[in-house]
Design an enzyme around this catalytic site. Structure first.
Site, PDB file in Angstrom:
ATOM      1  N   ARG A   1       8.813  99.488  13.381  1.00 11.35           N
ATOM      2  CA  ARG A   1       7.566  99.208  13.728  1.00 11.35           C
ATOM      3  C   ARG A   1       7.473  98.968  15.294  1.00 11.35           C
ATOM      4  O   ARG A   1       8.141  98.737  16.193  1.00 11.35           O
ATOM      5  CB  ARG A   1       7.468  97.358  13.200  1.00 11.35           C
ATOM      6  CG  ARG A   1       5.925  96.742  13.451  1.00 11.35           C
ATOM      7  CD  ARG A   1       6.226  95.616  12.907  1.00 11.35           C
ATOM      8  NE  ARG A   1       6.266  95.568  11.621  1.00 11.35           N
ATOM      9  CZ  ARG A   1       6.592  94.449  10.845  1.00 11.35           C
ATOM     10  NH1 ARG A   1       7.259  93.534  11.319  1.00 11.35           N
ATOM     11  NH2 ARG A   1       6.516  94.431   9.297  1.00 11.35           N
TER      12      ARG A   1
ATOM     13  N   ARG B   1       6.356  88.036  18.366  1.00 10.50           N
ATOM     14  CA  ARG B   1       6.037  89.359  17.920  1.00 10.50           C
ATOM     15  C   ARG B   1       4.793  90.040  18.723  1.00 10.50           C
ATOM     16  O   ARG B   1       4.801  89.566  19.816  1.00 10.50           O
ATOM     17  CB  ARG B   1       5.436  89.344  16.357  1.00 10.50           C
ATOM     18  CG  ARG B   1       6.589  88.519  15.370  1.00 10.50           C
ATOM     19  CD  ARG B   1       7.610  89.656  15.082  1.00 10.50           C
ATOM     20  NE  ARG B   1       8.724  89.136  13.924  1.00 10.50           N
ATOM     21  CZ  ARG B   1       8.521  89.156  12.803  1.00 10.50           C
ATOM     22  NH1 ARG B   1       7.542  89.828  12.160  1.00 10.50           N
ATOM     23  NH2 ARG B   1       9.557  88.583  12.121  1.00 10.50           N
TER      24      ARG B   1
ATOM     25  N   CYS C   1       1.362  89.052   4.249  1.00  8.38           N
ATOM     26  CA  CYS C   1       1.335  89.939   5.460  1.00  8.38           C
ATOM     27  C   CYS C   1      -0.115  90.531   5.432  1.00  8.38           C
ATOM     28  O   CYS C   1      -0.534  90.832   6.747  1.00  8.38           O
ATOM     29  CB  CYS C   1       2.165  91.193   5.139  1.00  8.38           C
ATOM     30  SG  CYS C   1       4.035  90.679   5.311  1.00  8.38           S
TER      31      CYS C   1
ATOM     32  N   CYS D   1       9.023  97.604   0.324  1.00  8.35           N
ATOM     33  CA  CYS D   1       9.189  96.463   0.614  1.00  8.35           C
ATOM     34  C   CYS D   1      10.166  95.618  -0.257  1.00  8.35           C
ATOM     35  O   CYS D   1       9.915  95.485  -1.333  1.00  8.35           O
ATOM     36  CB  CYS D   1       7.999  95.608   0.819  1.00  8.35           C
ATOM     37  SG  CYS D   1       7.976  94.066   1.370  1.00  8.35           S
TER      38      CYS D   1
ATOM     39  N   CYS E   1      -0.943  94.950   1.846  1.00  6.06           N
ATOM     40  CA  CYS E   1       0.259  95.189   2.224  1.00  6.06           C
ATOM     41  C   CYS E   1       1.036  96.527   1.645  1.00  6.06           C
ATOM     42  O   CYS E   1       0.429  96.932   0.656  1.00  6.06           O
ATOM     43  CB  CYS E   1       1.204  94.017   2.155  1.00  6.06           C
ATOM     44  SG  CYS E   1       1.791  93.669   0.511  1.00  6.06           S
TER      45      CYS E   1
ATOM     46  N   CYS F   1       3.569  89.808  -2.589  1.00 11.42           N
ATOM     47  CA  CYS F   1       4.349  88.847  -2.549  1.00 11.42           C
ATOM     48  C   CYS F   1       3.613  87.639  -1.786  1.00 11.42           C
ATOM     49  O   CYS F   1       2.609  88.031  -1.276  1.00 11.42           O
ATOM     50  CB  CYS F   1       5.650  88.991  -1.811  1.00 11.42           C
ATOM     51  SG  CYS F   1       5.818  88.818  -0.165  1.00 11.42           S
TER      52      CYS F   1
ATOM     53  N   LYS G   1       9.817  83.582  13.182  1.00 12.79           N
ATOM     54  CA  LYS G   1       9.143  84.571  13.912  1.00 12.79           C
ATOM     55  C   LYS G   1       7.948  83.883  14.405  1.00 12.79           C
ATOM     56  O   LYS G   1       7.589  82.606  14.025  1.00 12.79           O
ATOM     57  CB  LYS G   1       8.321  85.491  13.088  1.00 12.79           C
ATOM     58  CG  LYS G   1       7.739  84.911  11.818  1.00 12.79           C
ATOM     59  CD  LYS G   1       7.276  86.181  10.734  1.00 12.79           C
ATOM     60  CE  LYS G   1       6.693  85.596   9.697  1.00 12.79           C
ATOM     61  NZ  LYS G   1       6.498  86.879   8.569  1.00 12.79           N
TER      62      LYS G   1
ATOM     63  N   LYS H   1       4.273  84.045  16.541  1.00 16.10           N
ATOM     64  CA  LYS H   1       2.830  85.166  16.647  1.00 16.10           C
ATOM     65  C   LYS H   1       1.820  84.544  17.661  1.00 16.10           C
ATOM     66  O   LYS H   1       1.509  83.330  17.750  1.00 16.10           O
ATOM     67  CB  LYS H   1       2.290  85.359  15.390  1.00 16.10           C
ATOM     68  CG  LYS H   1       3.235  85.993  14.430  1.00 16.10           C
ATOM     69  CD  LYS H   1       2.711  86.337  13.039  1.00 16.10           C
ATOM     70  CE  LYS H   1       3.735  87.112  12.118  1.00 16.10           C
ATOM     71  NZ  LYS H   1       2.976  87.343  10.868  1.00 16.10           N
TER      72      LYS H   1
END
Length: 642
Positions: free
Chosen positions: A74, A143, A499, A456, A450, A495, A227, A229
């Site tokens: 990414r 991120r 995302c 994934c 996603c 899931c 994470k 953001k």
């Protein structure tokens, strides 16, 4: 008071992995040199900080054989900026080392899927040598910093948003040399000089917010609990889902357009876990206003508060949204201001937020044009007559155009001279790419999914591969109900991690099990309100049966110009469920203005079957992805036609 040994015992396993990594070096550096197809569990965790996830293609699994290991890379591109050299390098890398596609992420970066371990170093080195980076695109740190993608050259506020997205990305970038040691044999990146004020702010030890003499002055050995953001935007432009970030800054200017400072929002985040009520999606709170000269100190203070007080024992409870939710905004502000060293000013009044996708042709503001291209589910590919990848490569190569990626995984080409417009139109037309947003399916335009299966590791069901067919089915149902012009925001994930941000959608699908989704309703078109769980489990085969009563109720009872999400939120879920339970298709009627909605009668024409036959019917419904009533109707029709 808890002693340090007790704290040590409570820390999550990943905290130890980070601490032992020697600032993100090990075990990645050692394992990269080994002749294996994959990394260890410890290596996987540290590899994330370098911008890569280890995956395996579940479509290719064979019992008794090793998994089909491959890697996703990414990129980290503040504000979604992709120089033309970088795009062409990514395009070539996806052909030589990936699965021949690129994927625009919902955080304005690119992903390349299908890379083998032996090729990771070559791919990352090439990205860095072409003005890109993957450092910090994943992992427990800041991120990619998002910003509105519209390249307006006559709007100073947009210029400020881009400028500060870049500077905050630099401020919070990992300072360890591990990335360049491992992937570039010690060579530094080919980038511009860091702004002096950013470098000074990073080193400034503001009330304990900095680790002095550390290779990582902001993060230390532990980095962040999870994470983190950030986004920077302008008042009114919610093209980046401003309420979903740990930290969002909103540019505030005076009447002359001069930068005064930033409104601060904090505590947003969407990841959650099914059947774990202690995990939840949350929208950000208004925190205050900070003057422009203090913004870097403020960002450091927010990061330090989460770094030092975020949960390092339970990773499901480690995001800053939980800290603010547990403490409350006032306690959070009190601790934040201790690091910051002063009081925040009150939050400034803002214009109403509006979602923009910037598709089609637009004036750039300096005599040039920009072009927004719809990319269904972000997948840049060639597929039959649809040759988006070929068209982009030709246009970007020919005119050396920079691009900006959007938070709805679309692409903006800009710095386009007017005399190039028709040629660019022709290139895309000849490759089967529609540029007129009015000709793009209205549901597809505002939908996102996603990647999910097959790569994934968290996905429990399909998302990207199935959403186009779901949109088609919804479109068909709306047409059948005389609602063909209706449009709303649809988002799907495989899931509950969220995302594709389904928890802000008007209609959200969240994967729960194979072919089964949790349904969220009540978000709004401009992404300013969280949706809520309406149904825990829906087999996708029963989609039309589930949606029809909701759509009919909406059609017959909505207010003028009311959207589906706003309607669901206004009438409430109890009313939706009551109507759905008593809905009878043959009795539906269009409501006249001012007419009171009659209570729907129960359908008296019901057919009962025993439990054994019901279970068989349910199995066939799942396998054939058809509603049970559809299968029964087809069987009866075949029987009576004998």
């Amino acid at each position: 008071m808890t002693d340090s040994s007790t704290i040590e015992k409570k820390r999550s396993k990943v905290e130890g992995i980070k601490e032992r990594s020697n600032f993100l070096r090990e075990p990645v550096a050692t394992e990269l040199k080994q002749d294996t197809t994959h990394f260890s569990e410890d290596g996987i965790q540290i590899l994330k900080f370098h911008g890569s996830y280890q995956q395996d293609n579940r479509d290719n699994r064979v019992k008794g054989q090793e998994k089909d290991y491959q890697f996703m890379l990414r990129t980290r591109n503040p504000g979604g900026f992709i120089p033309h050299q970088l795009y062409l390098a990514l395009e070539q890398l996806s052909e030589e080392y990936g699965n021949h596609t690129l994927r625009v992420t919902t955080r304005q970066g690119y992903q390349i899927h299908g890379i083998l371990k032996k090729n990771l170093k070559t791919v990352i080195k090439t990205i860095v040598q072409n003005m890109g980076s993957t450092l910090g695109a994943c992992g427990d740190l800041n991120r990619n910093v998002m910003a509105p993608p519209a390249p307006y050259k006559n709007r100073l506020d947009y210029q400020y948003a881009w400028e500060y997205a870049d500077k905050i990305a630099d401020l919070l970038a990992p300072q360890s040399g591990a990335y360049y040691e491992i992937w570039l044999d010690g060579e530094k990146a080919i980038t511009g000089e860091e702004a002096p004020e950013v470098k000074a702010a990073r080193q400034k030890n503001l009330n304990g917010s900095t680790f002095e003499q550390s290779p990582e002055p902001i993060y230390g050995t532990q980095y962040m609990p999870r994470k983190f953001k950030c986004s920077v935007t302008v008042p009114g432009d919610n093209s980046i889902d401003v309420y979903t970030h740990d930290l969002s800054l909103v540019v505030i200017t005076n009447k002359k357009g001069e930068l005064q400072g930033f409104n601060v929002l904090a505590g947003g985040g969407l990841g959650r876990t099914h059947r774990k009520e202690e995990t939840f999606a949350r929208s950000a709170d208004e925190i205050g206003f900070v003057k422009k000269d203090d913004v870097f100190d403020l960002v450091k203070a927010v990061v330090a508060t989460q770094r030092d007080y975020g949960d390092r024992t339970n990773r499901r409870h480690a995001r800053m949204k939980y800290l603010i939710n547990d403490w409350g905004v006032e306690k959070f502000k009190t601790q934040l201001e201790k690091y910051f060293g002063k009081k925040l000013e009150p939050f400034k009044k803002l214009a109403k937020w509006k979602y923009e996708d910037y598709l089609g042709w637009h004036q750039q503001g300096d005599g040039k044009l920009f072009l927004g291209i719809s990319v269904e589910n972000g997948r840049v590919k060639n597929d039959g007559k649809f040759q988006l990848k070929t068209a982009l490569k030709e246009v970007i190569t020919k005119y050396e155009l920079p691009t900006r990626l959007t938070a709805n995984h679309n692409i903006i080409l800009y710095e386009i001279d007017r005399q190039w417009q028709e040629d660019i139109n022709q290139i895309f037309r000849s490759n089967g790419v529609e540029l007129d947003p009015e000709n793009i399916n209205h549901l597809t335009r505002y939908s996102m999914a996603c990647p999910a299966l097959p790569t994934c590791g968290l996905a429990t069901t399909e998302s990207e591969r199935i959403l186009p067919s779901i949109v088609d089915r919804i479109d068909t149902l709306l047409a059948k109900l005389g609602m063909a012009e209706e449009t709303f925001v649809i988002r799907m994930t495989g899931c509950p991690n969220g995302c594709a941000r389904p928890y802000m959608a008007e209609l959200g699908f969240v994967g729960s099990a194979p072919n089964v989704y949790q349904i969220w309703l009540g978000g709004c078109p401009n992404q300013t309100r969280l949706a809520r769980t309406y149904q825990e489990k829906l087999n996708i085969a029963e989609l039309e049966q589930f949606l029809e009563p909701l759509f009919v109720y909406f059609r017959d009872s909505k207010k003028k110009n009311e959207t589906f999400g706003d309607f669901c939120n206004r009438v409430g879920f109890d009313a939706l469920r009551e109507y759905a339970q008593t809905y009878q298709p043959s009795k539906k009627k269009t409501m006249k203005k001012g007419e009171k909605k009659p209570r729907a009668k129960r359908n008296e024409h019901r057919i009962s079957v025993n439990e054994e036959w019901y279970q068989k019917l349910k199995t066939v419904s799942t396998e054939e992805k058809k509603a049970m009533n559809q299968i029964v109707a087809e069987a009866l029709e075949a029987y009576f036609d004998k």
